[in-house]
Scaffold this motif. Structure first.
Motif, PDB file in Angstrom:
ATOM      1  N   ALA A 131      -4.770   3.214   6.003  1.00  0.00           N
ATOM      2  CA  ALA A 131      -5.142   2.273   7.068  1.00  0.00           C
ATOM      3  C   ALA A 131      -4.245   1.045   7.045  1.00  0.00           C
ATOM      4  CB  ALA A 131      -6.603   1.866   6.906  1.00  0.00           C
ATOM      5  N   LEU A 132      -3.930   0.541   5.857  1.00  0.00           N
ATOM      6  CA  LEU A 132      -3.058  -0.630   5.742  1.00  0.00           C
ATOM      7  C   LEU A 132      -1.632  -0.292   6.164  1.00  0.00           C
ATOM      8  CD1 LEU A 132      -4.339  -2.086   2.349  1.00  0.00           C
ATOM      9  CD2 LEU A 132      -4.687  -3.060   4.627  1.00  0.00           C
ATOM     10  N   MET A 133      -1.162   0.899   5.814  1.00  0.00           N
ATOM     11  CA  MET A 133       0.188   1.297   6.210  1.00  0.00           C
ATOM     12  C   MET A 133       0.307   1.383   7.726  1.00  0.00           C
ATOM     13  SD  MET A 133       1.504   4.114   3.413  1.00  0.00           S
ATOM     14  CE  MET A 133      -0.028   4.957   3.048  1.00  0.00           C
TER      15      MET A 133
ATOM     16  N   LEU B  84      -6.463   0.055  -5.994  1.00  0.00           N
ATOM     17  CA  LEU B  84      -5.218   0.789  -6.163  1.00  0.00           C
ATOM     18  C   LEU B  84      -5.401   2.300  -6.037  1.00  0.00           C
ATOM     19  CD1 LEU B  84      -3.711  -1.206  -9.160  1.00  0.00           C
ATOM     20  CD2 LEU B  84      -3.411  -1.607  -6.706  1.00  0.00           C
ATOM     21  N   GLU B  85      -6.631   2.762  -5.955  1.00  0.00           N
ATOM     22  CA  GLU B  85      -6.876   4.211  -5.893  1.00  0.00           C
ATOM     23  C   GLU B  85      -7.424   4.678  -4.546  1.00  0.00           C
ATOM     24  OE1 GLU B  85      -8.045   2.322  -8.576  1.00  0.00           O
ATOM     25  OE2 GLU B  85      -6.273   2.910  -9.750  1.00  0.00           O
ATOM     26  N   ASP B  86      -7.783   3.771  -3.655  1.00  0.00           N
ATOM     27  CA  ASP B  86      -8.393   4.154  -2.378  1.00  0.00           C
ATOM     28  C   ASP B  86      -7.298   4.584  -1.400  1.00  0.00           C
ATOM     29  OD1 ASP B  86      -9.712   4.401   0.026  1.00  0.00           O
ATOM     30  OD2 ASP B  86     -10.994   2.662  -0.288  1.00  0.00           O
ATOM     31  N   ASP B  87      -7.019   5.881  -1.340  1.00  0.00           N
ATOM     32  CA  ASP B  87      -5.924   6.368  -0.509  1.00  0.00           C
ATOM     33  C   ASP B  87      -6.203   6.177   0.973  1.00  0.00           C
ATOM     34  OD1 ASP B  87      -7.958   8.256  -0.781  1.00  0.00           O
ATOM     35  OD2 ASP B  87      -6.637   9.911  -0.255  1.00  0.00           O
ATOM     36  N   LEU B  88      -7.474   6.233   1.392  1.00  0.00           N
ATOM     37  CA  LEU B  88      -7.790   6.031   2.804  1.00  0.00           C
ATOM     38  C   LEU B  88      -7.503   4.591   3.225  1.00  0.00           C
ATOM     39  CD1 LEU B  88      -8.861   7.310   5.374  1.00  0.00           C
ATOM     40  CD2 LEU B  88     -11.187   6.656   4.663  1.00  0.00           C
ATOM     41  N   LEU B  89      -7.845   3.643   2.371  1.00  0.00           N
ATOM     42  CA  LEU B  89      -7.525   2.239   2.643  1.00  0.00           C
ATOM     43  C   LEU B  89      -6.023   2.044   2.692  1.00  0.00           C
ATOM     44  CD1 LEU B  89      -8.201  -0.774   2.914  1.00  0.00           C
ATOM     45  CD2 LEU B  89      -8.340  -0.884   0.408  1.00  0.00           C
ATOM     46  N   HIS B  90      -5.297   2.675   1.767  1.00  0.00           N
ATOM     47  CA  HIS B  90      -3.839   2.552   1.771  1.00  0.00           C
ATOM     48  C   HIS B  90      -3.260   3.047   3.091  1.00  0.00           C
ATOM     49  CE1 HIS B  90      -3.952   2.924  -2.914  1.00  0.00           C
ATOM     50  NE2 HIS B  90      -4.417   1.773  -2.483  1.00  0.00           N
TER      51      HIS B  90
ATOM     52  N   ALA C 275       0.820  -1.209   0.000  1.00  0.00           N
ATOM     53  CA  ALA C 275       0.000   0.000   0.000  1.00  0.00           C
ATOM     54  C   ALA C 275       0.855   1.260   0.000  1.00  0.00           C
ATOM     55  CB  ALA C 275      -0.926  -0.006   1.224  1.00  0.00           C
ATOM     56  N   TYR C 276       2.000   1.224   0.702  1.00  0.00           N
ATOM     57  CA  TYR C 276       2.877   2.398   0.763  1.00  0.00           C
ATOM     58  C   TYR C 276       3.388   2.775  -0.626  1.00  0.00           C
ATOM     59  CZ  TYR C 276       7.118   5.106   1.561  1.00  0.00           C
ATOM     60  OH  TYR C 276       8.100   6.077   1.504  1.00  0.00           O
TER      61      TYR C 276
ATOM     62  N   LEU D 225     -12.124  -5.907   9.678  1.00  0.00           N
ATOM     63  CA  LEU D 225     -12.646  -4.749   8.955  1.00  0.00           C
ATOM     64  C   LEU D 225     -11.775  -4.415   7.753  1.00  0.00           C
ATOM     65  CD1 LEU D 225     -14.551  -2.311   8.648  1.00  0.00           C
ATOM     66  CD2 LEU D 225     -13.081  -1.072  10.272  1.00  0.00           C
ATOM     67  N   LEU D 226     -10.455  -4.453   7.938  1.00  0.00           N
ATOM     68  CA  LEU D 226      -9.542  -4.197   6.822  1.00  0.00           C
ATOM     69  C   LEU D 226      -9.749  -5.204   5.700  1.00  0.00           C
ATOM     70  CD1 LEU D 226      -6.130  -3.388   8.580  1.00  0.00           C
ATOM     71  CD2 LEU D 226      -7.590  -1.791   7.326  1.00  0.00           C
ATOM     72  N   ALA D 227      -9.937  -6.473   6.066  1.00  0.00           N
ATOM     73  CA  ALA D 227     -10.128  -7.513   5.052  1.00  0.00           C
ATOM     74  C   ALA D 227     -11.400  -7.265   4.253  1.00  0.00           C
ATOM     75  CB  ALA D 227     -10.176  -8.887   5.720  1.00  0.00           C
ATOM     76  N   VAL D 228     -12.489  -6.960   4.942  1.00  0.00           N
ATOM     77  CA  VAL D 228     -13.759  -6.697   4.256  1.00  0.00           C
ATOM     78  C   VAL D 228     -13.661  -5.430   3.413  1.00  0.00           C
ATOM     79  CG1 VAL D 228     -16.195  -6.149   4.605  1.00  0.00           C
ATOM     80  CG2 VAL D 228     -15.092  -7.897   6.023  1.00  0.00           C
TER      81      VAL D 228
END
Length: 474
Positions: A374-376, A366-372, A206-207, A351-354
């Motif tokens: 959260a994963l970082m 690849l475009e969801d910056d908020l998810l990225h 994600a980073y 929650l991250l998985a879903v």
């Protein structure tokens, strides 16, 4: 100077907390490496060679540091807990010896082929080496967890007296080694290891994807990091719900076999029914941090949830309080808060998985910056959850080193002085923390270097002019 019992427990806790990081990395990476190796051989696609070679480097350094730190742990049974070793040596020593002779030797023998032998052996033998390394890594956990699970739920033994000292005599190896706790510990630990590595892979992927797709930086090998993100997410989608479901069943087993530990996990001092399960808990005062009690904690929870969890479906079920157990109590605050944070992290991973699965299905992974982001942030949290799980497991059974058989204080080496124990504690703190810093530095260097450029013949680990087709039948 600290008392020998305090210094010895702190030393073992410190060395375990640092050591566990490396087996988690090795065990968690093993299934990925087997898959990447198989796909590399079967498809000849460069991305799988990159994935295999990159993560093999991190696996190898984790194995080396884990071996160094793990050997010391076994010596501590003799230096700091000699009385325990004398009492439980016949049963405890067997699994540890088998771990070295069977699992470690299998892993170490084939690791050299797997890391350095790609250009020297055929595809079949190389695939065998990948499987053998992975099996050896997981088999190591089998024997270690057999030994530890027996300490939690001892079976298959008789307690006799030799020279005035109690000694455990093994009478039923199957009952001892396949004790009631082993299955729960093994499944929970191995799934947690894969989940932890999945979080690291998704965080790193994600980073770099975030920097490339959101910030617009030109990232070399961005396809590698996109694949890393996706493979990590697939593993997270599988392991996160399994960990939550299995954790629920595991807690019920703890209630049945170690009710005092379960009461500490829920901070229940007085026997009660319809006990809530706090998913998120907040102390209402400083005193509640140090001495949490279910009735005094403010939180978001499920009414009757702890009773339902303990009984397997009855929210009115009664849970024995800590006051009903004679003798010293576990450090309730440490066990209670560790359990709360671990459970909260488990639901966060779910929650991250879903969330990730939904965005991938929508074509927006690849475009969801908020998810990225959260994963970082979540990259190291899998390791943290494992650490907290072991705090609950080990601290929760105190004051027993062998549940209902031998107390921890009785297991300390009788000749150990405060000066010796405190000095070695300080020395181990310096050495182990130094090894951890060095490990993080080396892994960070590997990540910064990035995957190998397999389009460059000089960078590949296959000999120039060789063909996969020629080696398939080797």
């Amino acid at each position: 100077m600290l008392e020998p019992i305090i210094a010895s427990r702190l030393q073992f806790a410190l060395t375990t907390v640092v050591h566990i990081i490396f087996p988690v990395m090795s065990m968690g990476l093993a299934p990925f490496l087997i898959y990447f190796t198989w796909k590399d051989i079967r498809t000849s696609e460069p991305i799988y060679e990159q994935l295999r070679r990159f993560w093999t480097r991190i696996f190898a350094i984790s194995f080396v540091v884990g071996t160094v730190t793990g050997i010391v742990l076994e010596f501590e049974f003799g230096t700091n807990f000699a009385a325990f070793s004398t009492t439980a040596g016949e049963l405890f020593g067997g699994p540890l010896a088998l771990e070295g002779m069977m699992a470690f030797m299998l892993e170490a023998t084939f690791l050299g082929i797997f890391v350095f032998g790609r250009e020297r052996v055929g595809d079949v033998l190389y695939m065998v080496s990948a499987v053998a390394v992975g099996v050896g890594t997981w088999l190591s956990a089998v024997w270690i967890l057999i030994a530890n699970s027996w300490m939690q739920t001892p079976r298959g033994y008789e307690l006799i007296t030799e020279n005035g000292q109690p000694v455990v005599m093994l009478v039923d190896p199957l009952a001892a080694y396949l004790n009631p706790r082993f299955f729960w510990m093994f499944v929970h630990m191995q799934n947690a290891a894969v989940e932890s590595v999945a979080l690291i892979m998704t965080g790193l992927g994600a980073y770099f994807v975030f920097r490339h797709h959101v910030w617009g930086y030109s990232i070399e090998h961005v396809d590698f990091w996109e694949a890393t993100l996706k493979f990590g997410l697939i593993a997270l989608i599988i392991t996160a719900p399994l960990q939550v479901i299995h954790g629920d069943l595991y807690a019920r087993h703890v209630f049945e076999t170690q009710p005092q530990k379960f009461a500490a996990m829920e901070a229940i001092w007085e026997t009660d029914s319809y006990v809530p399960e706090y998913l998120i808990a907040f102390p209402t005062s400083v005193q509640d941090i140090l001495d949490p009690r279910a009735k005094n904690i403010f939180g978001i929870g499920i009414p009757g949830g702890a009773s339902w969890l303990a009984s397997g479906g009855d929210p009115q079920a009664t849970i024995r309080g800590l006051e009903e157990f004679e003798g010293p109590q576990p450090p309730v605050a440490l066990v209670f808060w560790s359990f709360r944070i671990m459970v909260a992290l488990g639901f966060w991973f779910l929650l991250l998985a879903v969330w990730g699965a939904h965005r991938w299905w929508r074509g927006e992974l690849l475009e969801d910056d908020l998810l990225h982001k959260a994963l970082m942030v979540s990259t190291p949290l899998g390791i943290l959850a494992v650490e907290l799980g072991w705090v609950v497991t080990e601290v929760g059974r105190q004051p027993w080193v062998i549940q209902d058989v031998m107390k921890t204080r009785a297991g300390v080496s009788p000749g150990l002085t405060s000066a010796e124990a405190t000095t070695t504690l300080a020395g181990f703190a310096i050495v182990y923390l130094g090894l951890l810093v060095l490990y993080v530095y080396v892994v960070a260097r590997i990540i910064r270097t990035g995957p190998p450029d397999v389009s460059d013949p000089g960078a590949t680990d296959r000999p120039e002019g060789s063909s996969r087709e020629a080696r398939v039948d080797d």
